[in-house]
Design a protein around this motif. Structure first.
Motif, PDB file in Angstrom:
ATOM      1  N   PRO A   4       1.085  -0.773   0.104  1.00  0.00           N
ATOM      2  CA  PRO A   4      -0.013  -0.127   0.270  1.00  0.00           C
ATOM      3  C   PRO A   4       1.034   1.629  -0.223  1.00  0.00           C
ATOM      4  O   PRO A   4       0.029   2.150   0.791  1.00  0.00           O
ATOM      5  N   HIS A   5       2.142   1.392  -0.136  1.00  0.00           N
ATOM      6  CA  HIS A   5       2.831   2.413  -0.342  1.00  0.00           C
ATOM      7  C   HIS A   5       3.161   3.022   0.281  1.00  0.00           C
ATOM      8  O   HIS A   5       2.797   4.333   1.032  1.00  0.00           O
ATOM      9  N   ILE A   6       3.938   2.278   1.840  1.00  0.00           N
ATOM     10  CA  ILE A   6       4.370   2.891   3.685  1.00  0.00           C
ATOM     11  C   ILE A   6       4.875   4.383   3.199  1.00  0.00           C
ATOM     12  O   ILE A   6       6.127   3.818   2.354  1.00  0.00           O
ATOM     13  N   ARG A   7       4.388   4.813   3.508  1.00  0.00           N
ATOM     14  CA  ARG A   7       6.006   6.277   4.003  1.00  0.00           C
ATOM     15  C   ARG A   7       5.727   6.634   5.669  1.00  0.00           C
ATOM     16  O   ARG A   7       6.865   6.729   5.887  1.00  0.00           O
ATOM     17  N   SER A   8       4.721   6.269   6.558  1.00  0.00           N
ATOM     18  CA  SER A   8       4.803   6.350   7.770  1.00  0.00           C
ATOM     19  C   SER A   8       3.814   5.206   8.640  1.00  0.00           C
ATOM     20  O   SER A   8       3.155   5.086   8.246  1.00  0.00           O
ATOM     21  N   TYR A   9       4.809   5.232   9.208  1.00  0.00           N
ATOM     22  CA  TYR A   9       4.423   4.213  10.762  1.00  0.00           C
ATOM     23  C   TYR A   9       4.610   4.247  12.098  1.00  0.00           C
ATOM     24  O   TYR A   9       6.018   5.193  12.265  1.00  0.00           O
ATOM     25  N   ALA A  10       4.188   4.286  12.934  1.00  0.00           N
ATOM     26  CA  ALA A  10       4.176   4.647  14.323  1.00  0.00           C
ATOM     27  C   ALA A  10       3.544   3.174  15.408  1.00  0.00           C
ATOM     28  O   ALA A  10       2.184   2.875  14.915  1.00  0.00           O
ATOM     29  N   GLY A  11       4.785   2.721  15.744  1.00  0.00           N
ATOM     30  CA  GLY A  11       4.021   1.495  16.605  1.00  0.00           C
ATOM     31  C   GLY A  11       4.142   1.133  17.929  1.00  0.00           C
ATOM     32  O   GLY A  11       5.616   1.816  18.636  1.00  0.00           O
ATOM     33  N   ALA A  12       3.400   1.376  18.373  1.00  0.00           N
ATOM     34  CA  ALA A  12       3.107   0.870  20.404  1.00  0.00           C
ATOM     35  C   ALA A  12       3.293  -0.773  20.472  1.00  0.00           C
ATOM     36  O   ALA A  12       2.632  -1.354  20.174  1.00  0.00           O
ATOM     37  N   PRO A  13       4.502  -0.800  21.072  1.00  0.00           N
ATOM     38  CA  PRO A  13       3.829  -2.395  21.701  1.00  0.00           C
ATOM     39  C   PRO A  13       3.012  -3.334  22.593  1.00  0.00           C
ATOM     40  O   PRO A  13       2.661  -2.254  23.376  1.00  0.00           O
ATOM     41  N   LEU A  14       2.871  -4.561  22.012  1.00  0.00           N
ATOM     42  CA  LEU A  14       1.384  -4.859  22.909  1.00  0.00           C
ATOM     43  C   LEU A  14       2.144  -5.277  23.865  1.00  0.00           C
ATOM     44  O   LEU A  14       3.144  -6.121  23.351  1.00  0.00           O
ATOM     45  N   VAL A  15       2.645  -5.210  25.102  1.00  0.00           N
ATOM     46  CA  VAL A  15       3.278  -6.108  26.464  1.00  0.00           C
ATOM     47  C   VAL A  15       2.663  -7.000  27.134  1.00  0.00           C
ATOM     48  O   VAL A  15       1.738  -6.692  28.001  1.00  0.00           O
TER      49      VAL A  15
ATOM     50  N   THR B  35       0.531   6.812   4.117  1.00  0.00           N
ATOM     51  CA  THR B  35       0.481   6.718   2.821  1.00  0.00           C
ATOM     52  C   THR B  35       1.634   8.118   2.200  1.00  0.00           C
ATOM     53  O   THR B  35       2.258   8.746   0.998  1.00  0.00           O
ATOM     54  N   GLU B  36       1.860   9.294   3.459  1.00  0.00           N
ATOM     55  CA  GLU B  36       2.311   9.895   3.463  1.00  0.00           C
ATOM     56  C   GLU B  36       3.239  10.712   4.443  1.00  0.00           C
ATOM     57  O   GLU B  36       3.171  10.121   5.447  1.00  0.00           O
ATOM     58  N   PRO B  37       4.983  11.376   4.547  1.00  0.00           N
ATOM     59  CA  PRO B  37       5.582  11.156   5.349  1.00  0.00           C
ATOM     60  C   PRO B  37       4.408  12.081   6.632  1.00  0.00           C
ATOM     61  O   PRO B  37       3.862  13.035   6.632  1.00  0.00           O
ATOM     62  N   ARG B  38       4.921  11.859   7.925  1.00  0.00           N
ATOM     63  CA  ARG B  38       4.597  12.228   9.160  1.00  0.00           C
ATOM     64  C   ARG B  38       4.789  11.639  10.411  1.00  0.00           C
ATOM     65  O   ARG B  38       6.003  11.002  10.884  1.00  0.00           O
ATOM     66  N   GLU B  39       5.062  13.077  11.131  1.00  0.00           N
ATOM     67  CA  GLU B  39       5.408  13.302  12.554  1.00  0.00           C
ATOM     68  C   GLU B  39       4.645  12.826  13.240  1.00  0.00           C
ATOM     69  O   GLU B  39       3.840  12.354  13.515  1.00  0.00           O
ATOM     70  N   PHE B  40       5.709  11.778  14.572  1.00  0.00           N
ATOM     71  CA  PHE B  40       4.828  12.042  16.282  1.00  0.00           C
ATOM     72  C   PHE B  40       5.176  12.786  16.793  1.00  0.00           C
ATOM     73  O   PHE B  40       6.139  12.902  17.287  1.00  0.00           O
ATOM     74  N   SER B  41       4.384  14.054  17.715  1.00  0.00           N
ATOM     75  CA  SER B  41       4.417  14.263  18.412  1.00  0.00           C
ATOM     76  C   SER B  41       4.907  13.213  19.455  1.00  0.00           C
ATOM     77  O   SER B  41       4.101  11.735  19.790  1.00  0.00           O
ATOM     78  N   GLU B  42       4.859  13.540  20.623  1.00  0.00           N
ATOM     79  CA  GLU B  42       4.814  13.001  22.431  1.00  0.00           C
ATOM     80  C   GLU B  42       3.728  12.401  22.685  1.00  0.00           C
ATOM     81  O   GLU B  42       3.359  11.448  23.349  1.00  0.00           O
ATOM     82  N   LYS B  43       2.840  13.820  22.813  1.00  0.00           N
ATOM     83  CA  LYS B  43       1.660  12.657  23.105  1.00  0.00           C
ATOM     84  C   LYS B  43       0.783  12.596  22.290  1.00  0.00           C
ATOM     85  O   LYS B  43      -0.092  11.422  23.360  1.00  0.00           O
ATOM     86  N   GLU B  44       1.261  12.716  21.152  1.00  0.00           N
ATOM     87  CA  GLU B  44       0.500  11.183  20.462  1.00  0.00           C
ATOM     88  C   GLU B  44       1.252  10.472  20.550  1.00  0.00           C
ATOM     89  O   GLU B  44       0.289   9.105  20.221  1.00  0.00           O
ATOM     90  N   GLN B  45       2.401  10.213  20.990  1.00  0.00           N
ATOM     91  CA  GLN B  45       3.189   8.545  20.467  1.00  0.00           C
ATOM     92  C   GLN B  45       2.704   8.027  22.578  1.00  0.00           C
ATOM     93  O   GLN B  45       2.399   6.512  22.530  1.00  0.00           O
ATOM     94  N   VAL B  46       2.190   8.984  24.001  1.00  0.00           N
ATOM     95  CA  VAL B  46       1.683   8.569  24.847  1.00  0.00           C
ATOM     96  C   VAL B  46      -0.184   8.275  24.605  1.00  0.00           C
ATOM     97  O   VAL B  46      -0.272   6.818  24.983  1.00  0.00           O
TER      98      VAL B  46
ATOM     99  N   LEU C 239      -1.064   6.832  21.535  1.00  0.00           N
ATOM    100  CA  LEU C 239      -0.728   5.257  20.664  1.00  0.00           C
ATOM    101  C   LEU C 239      -0.504   4.360  21.631  1.00  0.00           C
ATOM    102  O   LEU C 239      -1.440   3.088  21.368  1.00  0.00           O
ATOM    103  N   ALA C 240      -0.195   4.233  22.854  1.00  0.00           N
ATOM    104  CA  ALA C 240       0.149   3.585  23.322  1.00  0.00           C
ATOM    105  C   ALA C 240      -0.579   3.599  24.704  1.00  0.00           C
ATOM    106  O   ALA C 240      -0.988   2.171  25.165  1.00  0.00           O
ATOM    107  N   SER C 241      -1.358   3.760  24.778  1.00  0.00           N
ATOM    108  CA  SER C 241      -2.761   3.884  25.725  1.00  0.00           C
ATOM    109  C   SER C 241      -3.785   3.160  24.728  1.00  0.00           C
ATOM    110  O   SER C 241      -4.621   2.033  25.490  1.00  0.00           O
ATOM    111  N   PHE C 242      -3.395   3.357  23.343  1.00  0.00           N
ATOM    112  CA  PHE C 242      -4.006   2.060  22.343  1.00  0.00           C
ATOM    113  C   PHE C 242      -4.267   0.812  22.638  1.00  0.00           C
ATOM    114  O   PHE C 242      -4.474   0.261  23.070  1.00  0.00           O
ATOM    115  N   ALA C 243      -2.728   0.564  22.153  1.00  0.00           N
ATOM    116  CA  ALA C 243      -1.805  -1.232  22.430  1.00  0.00           C
ATOM    117  C   ALA C 243      -2.478  -1.281  24.186  1.00  0.00           C
ATOM    118  O   ALA C 243      -2.773  -2.714  24.175  1.00  0.00           O
TER     119      ALA C 243
END
Length: 616
Positions: free
Chosen positions: A119-130, A145-156, A158-162
């Motif tokens: 699917p032409h991946i450009r950006s990725y962010a993954g939080a581990p399932l622990v 499918t476009e370049p993308r930065e993830f802020s610290e708040k967004e990473q937190v 995403l970790a909550s979704f995991a």
């Protein structure tokens, strides 16, 4: 976990501890999640994630030994990828959230097929399932499918979704484990009565198509209590395991051996061409027990009593079929052991059965039927909140056991007029103020009547009794017949409450709990009977009850524990969360005239569907 072995320079074998990857894969395997069908709780999470992060794709993935498998996906039309081409296999090797702003600029990922092509991946962010033990078994990831930065708040976030995905995974595992406990006997590993009834239902359906017979055999060990008293409960439990093993070896591959309770087992012989073929199985059973068991170094011969019934010759209703086998088994036990078919006994007692059936036809007009009532009490206050109506047949020669006349009433069709008499008598007891509320047992044959709901509506209208004061107790096998669903919903709309009777003693308790309009669960006495005993069986029974309470409470349904006979049972069941009690400890079934009207303020029925109860 299997350990590997190596050899040191001295030639001695040394134990090689499991690698970190072996431990991780073992943790993943325990969840039994890979290659399972889609489940809405996981699908909802990825659907929510694409909206929250404004990304076209979101996945819940699990990384196996050589592949990455997707439990839930949104925006990606595939179910797995090779591990060598997986972003997530790299993410689980990192601490925290892994962010790839532009995969085409990343030395490792830019040559991946899903970056160069669909699917032409450009950006990725993954939080581990622990896991609770710290093993990373997969990821919750979002993909663009476009370049993308993830802020610290967004990473937190995403970790909550995991973490939410792991919480759902752990809850799913708990339900699977509870389902296994609910379907299998903890001591012998055999199917329990719940799973047995499921097998019996399916076998009878197949027999309706094939025209062959299904044989049910109830087998009880003779003088087992003497073995327990002589050698102790631990040796007694080991003997039950050995008996289970021999029984399984004695029957065919397609047959089923289950443990009902204590020293009672049940056999399901399927695809039997004729009744004469039963003798082959009983001969194998006799041969299996001809060899003595060894208990504490001593040889002990174990004898048994076996009662048999045949579908559809003896009965078409499952409860009647089991009742016939039970009756045949007890006749054999009184005669000193061995085995007998219910049909053969019936052939010898045709005159008695005809006489009893004729007498049952006249029982109503001759006022031989009577209702007894047993109180149901609130677990904490032990205040009486309702009564169950129980039918008794009192003939001039004495009382006839319900085990003898109820199956007869069901197979003859008399249960329909008798059931309607019971219903009207129970409603009248509430109308006259002698009882606050009453529960009535209803057979599957009664519900099959096209005017059942209309008859009930007419009885309530004529009496003026509030529908909420009447409870109908139905078995799982009757509730789960598809054609009854409409009737159950009609009863629910009428305002009459429905209770799932003998929970755990039917076809599929979990299905009934989640799919049907049930306001109360009555737990079968076989679950409560061992509780309070200082034995492994007693402790296991209490843990099973604790698991049942956790599941039923999660669905917002109150419970009644039947068969409570000791204060210790009541105390333990109160602690695990049971709502109501019923049993000899609080009152035996008695005629209405012997029941004093409850004192104090009259409890009122809850009208909230999400939290129904007998009364507050």
């Amino acid at each position: 976990m299997t350990l590997t072995h190596g050899t040191d320079p001295s030639g001695l074998s040394e134990v090689v501890l499991p690698t970190a990857e072996q431990l991780r894969l073992a943790a993943l395997h325990r969840f039994a999640i890979i290659d399972t069908p889609p489940e809405p709780q996981f699908d909802h999470l990825v659907q929510l994630a694409v909206r929250v992060f404004d990304m076209p794709m979101a996945l819940i993935t699990f990384v196996g030994e050589d592949r990455q498998w997707f439990k839930a996906t949104h925006g990606l039309a595939m179910s797995q990828t090779p591990r060598s081409e997986s972003f997530c296999s790299v993410a689980i090797a990192q601490d925290g959230v892994t962010v790839i702003p532009d995969a085409t600029q990343h030395e490792q990922f830019r040559t991946y097929p899903n970056v160069l092509g669909e699917p032409h991946i450009r950006s990725y962010a993954g939080a581990p399932l622990v896991t609770p033990e710290g093993q990373k078994i997969g990821t919750f990831c979002v993909i663009g499918t476009e370049p993308r930065e993830f802020s610290e708040k967004e990473q937190v976030l995403l970790a909550s979704f995991a973490q939410m995905a792991m919480a759902e995974l752990k809850w799913r595992q708990a339900l699977l484990e509870l389902g296994h406990v609910a379907m299998n006997d903890a001591l012998t590993g055999l199917p329990n009565r719940v799973q047995f009834r499921q097998h019996l239902t399916e076998a009878c359906r197949r027999a309706d198509v094939s025209g062959e017979k299904v044989v049910v055999g109830l087998l009880d060990l003779d003088r087992f209590k003497l073995i327990n008293d002589t050698f102790g409960h631990a040796e007694g439990d080991q003997l039950l395991k050995d008996v289970a093993h021999r029984l399984k070896e004695a029957v065919g591959i397609s047959d089923v051996v289950a443990r009902m309770s204590g020293d009672e087992f049940v056999l399901l012989l399927t695809d039997v061409p004729s009744v004469a073929d039963i003798a082959l199985v009983t001969k194998r059973l006799q041969d299996a027990f001809a060899v003595p068991f060894v208990i504490s170094g001593q040889e002990v011969f174990v004898h048994w009593s076996l009662g048999l019934s045949v579908y559809p010759d003896d009965a078409r209703e499952l409860d009647a079929l089991l009742g016939h086998a039970d009756a045949a088994m007890y006749r054999v036990k009184r005669a000193g052991g061995g085995y007998a078919s219910f049909q053969r006994q019936e052939d010898q007692r045709t005159t008695l059965q005809v006489e009893r059936l004729t007498a049952l036809h006249r029982a109503l007009e001759q006022d031989e039927l009577q209702l007894y009532f047993q109180p149901v009490v609130h677990a904490e206050s032990q205040a009486v909140v309702a009564h169950e109506a129980l039918l008794r047949w009192i003939r001039p020669s004495g009382m006839v056991s319900p085990l003898d006349f109820i199956p007869l009433a069901e197979t003859s069709g008399l249960i329909v007029p008798i059931g309607r008499w019971v219903l009207r008598q129970a409603v009248d007891a509430v109308k006259t103020g002698q009882l606050q509320r009453v529960s009535v047992n209803v057979s599957a044959l009664e519900i099959r009547q096209v005017d059942f709901a209309e008859h009930l509506r007419r009885v309530l209208t004529e009496s003026g009794v509030e529908p909420q004061r009447i409870w109908l107790e139905l078995t799982e096998s009757s509730m789960l017949e598809p054609r009854f669903a409409a009737v159950l919903h009609e009863l629910n709309m009428l305002g009459v409450r429905t209770a799932l009777d003998d929970f755990g003693n039917g076809y599929s308790s979990l299905t009934a709990l989640t799919n049907l309009p049930i306001q109360l669960v009555k737990i079968d006495r076989s679950f409560t009977a061992p509780i309070g005993e200082d034995t492994p069986a007693g402790k296991r029974a209490l843990e099973v009850m604790r698991g049942i309470m956790t599941l039923v409470r999660a669905l917002g349904i109150p419970t009644v524990a039947e068969g409570i006979e000791t204060p210790k049972q009541a105390d333990l069941l109160l602690k695990v969360g049971c709502t109501y009690f019923q049993g000899y400890l609080f009152g035996r079934p008695e005629p209405l005239s012997k029941h004093a009207e409850p004192s104090g303020p009259r409890p009122t029925l809850s009208t909230e569907v999400r939290n129904p109860a007998y009364g507050d």
